[in-house]
Design a protein around this motif. Structure first.
Motif, PDB file in Angstrom:
ATOM      1  N   GLY A 189       0.799  -1.224   0.000  1.00 45.78           N
ATOM      2  CA  GLY A 189       0.000   0.000   0.000  1.00 45.78           C
ATOM      3  C   GLY A 189       0.825   1.262   0.000  1.00 45.78           C
ATOM      4  N   PHE A 190       1.782   1.346   0.921  1.00 46.97           N
ATOM      5  CA  PHE A 190       2.574   2.568   1.045  1.00 46.97           C
ATOM      6  C   PHE A 190       3.814   2.564   0.152  1.00 46.97           C
ATOM      7  CE2 PHE A 190       0.289   2.434   5.123  1.00 46.97           C
ATOM      8  CZ  PHE A 190      -0.310   3.686   5.081  1.00 46.97           C
ATOM      9  N   GLY A 191       4.219   1.382  -0.287  1.00 54.00           N
ATOM     10  CA  GLY A 191       5.395   1.290  -1.140  1.00 54.00           C
ATOM     11  C   GLY A 191       5.069   1.153  -2.612  1.00 54.00           C
ATOM     12  N   VAL A 192       4.606  -0.019  -2.999  1.00 52.75           N
ATOM     13  CA  VAL A 192       4.393  -0.323  -4.416  1.00 52.75           C
ATOM     14  C   VAL A 192       3.327   0.570  -5.051  1.00 52.75           C
ATOM     15  CG1 VAL A 192       3.720  -2.112  -6.058  1.00 52.75           C
ATOM     16  CG2 VAL A 192       5.135  -2.710  -4.084  1.00 52.75           C
ATOM     17  N   LEU A 193       2.174   0.714  -4.393  1.00 49.66           N
ATOM     18  CA  LEU A 193       1.099   1.540  -4.967  1.00 49.66           C
ATOM     19  C   LEU A 193       1.527   2.991  -5.139  1.00 49.66           C
ATOM     20  CD1 LEU A 193      -2.188   0.260  -3.254  1.00 49.66           C
ATOM     21  CD2 LEU A 193      -1.400  -0.123  -5.596  1.00 49.66           C
ATOM     22  N   HIS A 194       2.313   3.496  -4.195  1.00 49.73           N
ATOM     23  CA  HIS A 194       2.798   4.873  -4.314  1.00 49.73           C
ATOM     24  C   HIS A 194       3.713   5.037  -5.520  1.00 49.73           C
ATOM     25  CE1 HIS A 194       1.842   6.633  -0.169  1.00 49.73           C
ATOM     26  NE2 HIS A 194       1.370   7.453  -1.072  1.00 49.73           N
ATOM     27  N   ILE A 195       4.578   4.071  -5.718  1.00 50.55           N
ATOM     28  CA  ILE A 195       5.516   4.159  -6.839  1.00 50.55           C
ATOM     29  C   ILE A 195       4.764   4.089  -8.166  1.00 50.55           C
ATOM     30  CG2 ILE A 195       7.406   2.970  -8.018  1.00 50.55           C
ATOM     31  CD1 ILE A 195       8.446   2.134  -5.258  1.00 50.55           C
ATOM     32  N   VAL A 196       3.824   3.153  -8.278  1.00 47.62           N
ATOM     33  CA  VAL A 196       3.040   3.028  -9.510  1.00 47.62           C
ATOM     34  C   VAL A 196       2.244   4.298  -9.774  1.00 47.62           C
ATOM     35  CG1 VAL A 196       1.138   1.782 -10.617  1.00 47.62           C
ATOM     36  CG2 VAL A 196       2.898   0.520  -9.357  1.00 47.62           C
ATOM     37  N   TYR A 197       1.564   4.793  -8.738  1.00 43.65           N
ATOM     38  CA  TYR A 197       0.784   6.029  -8.878  1.00 43.65           C
ATOM     39  C   TYR A 197       1.680   7.201  -9.263  1.00 43.65           C
ATOM     40  CZ  TYR A 197      -1.063  10.464  -7.215  1.00 43.65           C
ATOM     41  OH  TYR A 197      -1.399  11.782  -7.108  1.00 43.65           O
ATOM     42  N   GLY A 198       2.820   7.327  -8.582  1.00 46.71           N
ATOM     43  CA  GLY A 198       3.722   8.442  -8.851  1.00 46.71           C
ATOM     44  C   GLY A 198       4.240   8.445 -10.272  1.00 46.71           C
ATOM     45  N   MET A 199       4.613   7.263 -10.780  1.00 48.43           N
ATOM     46  CA  MET A 199       5.101   7.174 -12.153  1.00 48.43           C
ATOM     47  C   MET A 199       4.002   7.527 -13.151  1.00 48.43           C
ATOM     48  SD  MET A 199       8.260   6.533 -11.967  1.00 48.43           S
ATOM     49  CE  MET A 199       8.529   6.232 -13.718  1.00 48.43           C
ATOM     50  N   LEU A 200       2.786   7.041 -12.914  1.00 47.46           N
ATOM     51  CA  LEU A 200       1.669   7.360 -13.810  1.00 47.46           C
ATOM     52  C   LEU A 200       1.398   8.856 -13.833  1.00 47.46           C
ATOM     53  CD1 LEU A 200      -0.827   4.444 -13.002  1.00 47.46           C
ATOM     54  CD2 LEU A 200       0.532   4.748 -15.085  1.00 47.46           C
ATOM     55  N   MET A 201       1.398   9.486 -12.668  1.00 44.63           N
ATOM     56  CA  MET A 201       1.139  10.929 -12.595  1.00 44.63           C
ATOM     57  C   MET A 201       2.279  11.735 -13.225  1.00 44.63           C
ATOM     58  SD  MET A 201      -1.820  11.272 -11.365  1.00 44.63           S
ATOM     59  CE  MET A 201      -2.110   9.766 -12.328  1.00 44.63           C
ATOM     60  N   TYR A 202       3.498  11.238 -13.048  1.00 44.61           N
ATOM     61  CA  TYR A 202       4.644  11.953 -13.630  1.00 44.61           C
ATOM     62  C   TYR A 202       4.556  11.965 -15.149  1.00 44.61           C
ATOM     63  CZ  TYR A 202       9.423  13.107 -14.898  1.00 44.61           C
ATOM     64  OH  TYR A 202      10.534  13.689 -15.456  1.00 44.61           O
ATOM     65  N   PHE A 203       4.297  10.807 -15.752  1.00 51.84           N
ATOM     66  CA  PHE A 203       4.233  10.734 -17.215  1.00 51.84           C
ATOM     67  C   PHE A 203       2.964  11.388 -17.766  1.00 51.84           C
ATOM     68  CE2 PHE A 203       7.260   7.232 -16.478  1.00 51.84           C
ATOM     69  CZ  PHE A 203       8.265   7.662 -17.326  1.00 51.84           C
ATOM     70  N   LYS A 204       1.927  11.484 -16.948  1.00 51.16           N
ATOM     71  CA  LYS A 204       0.674  12.099 -17.416  1.00 51.16           C
ATOM     72  C   LYS A 204       0.722  13.627 -17.353  1.00 51.16           C
ATOM     73  CE  LYS A 204      -4.322  12.110 -16.599  1.00 51.16           C
ATOM     74  NZ  LYS A 204      -5.448  11.510 -15.812  1.00 51.16           N
TER      75      LYS A 204
END
Length: 207
Positions: A189-204
């Motif tokens: 929750g605090f590790g993997v999901l944050h990284i996935v969300y952060g990368m998606l938001m960065y590229f978007k």
């Protein structure tokens, strides 16, 4: 046809202007990545501590951990929170300067207030659970209250974070049934999901 396209383009531009005036949109995806990496490091430290002290997480959470073990885990969680907060501040401020937005204004204040009210309530509730030795519920409660905090804050910043909030709540509820996997769920929750969300938001939004 061209007139309709112009009208749609104008409406889209008006909507963007309204969003910029009412929402805090400088939140950086890299802050999510940094928070996720911090959580993974923290989870790794806790796992190392459990292994070196021959503590079985699934068994001991149904019994009682020593005061030393509880304080160590709380210290790691606090360190992860501070590191994530500092990285979020740094990357968001950098993104705001890049896009010529103010870092602190009424939008930022509304977003933070709505974020920290559920977080504060969750922190107090976790302290109550620890006081009553209900340690196996601390990890799922953290995820659930954090998810509600993201949902609450999504009204005043990028609406995409509500999806992260939904996933955190669902993961927390599932972990409430499978309490022996609390550390794994906390890591996801605090590790993997944050990284996935952060990368998606960065590229978007930032590329």
């Amino acid at each position: 046809m061209n007139q309709q396209q112009d009208q749609l383009s104008t409406l889209h531009e008006i909507r963007n202007i309204m969003d910029r005036s009412s929402r805090f949109i400088s939140l950086s995806g890299l802050s999510g990545v940094a928070a996720g990496v911090s959580a993974l490091i923290g989870a790794g430290v806790v796992k190392w501590y459990l292994v070196t002290h021959d503590i079985n997480y699934q068994q001991n959470l149904s019994l009682h951990l020593t005061r030393e073990s509880i304080l160590f885990m709380l210290s790691v969680a606090g360190f992860v929170f501070i590191l994530a907060l500092c990285s979020a501040t740094y990357f968001t401020a950098r993104n705001a300067r890049k896009t010529n937005h103010r870092v602190w204004d009424s939008k930022t204040e509304r977003m933070l207030v709505n974020l920290f009210i559920p977080l504060a309530a969750g922190g107090v509730f976790c302290a109550i659970l620890i006081y009553h030795n209900l340690l196996y519920l601390v990890a799922p409660v953290m995820l659930i209250f954090y998810g509600f905090a993201l949902l609450n804050a999504s009204k005043y910043t990028l609406s995409d974070i509500r999806y992260l909030g939904f996933f955190e709540i669902i993961l927390g509820l599932l972990t409430s049934f499978f309490v022996g996997y609390g550390l794994l769920a906390w890591t996801l929750g605090f590790g993997v999901l944050h990284i996935v969300y952060g990368m998606l938001m960065y590229f978007k939004y930032e590329r």
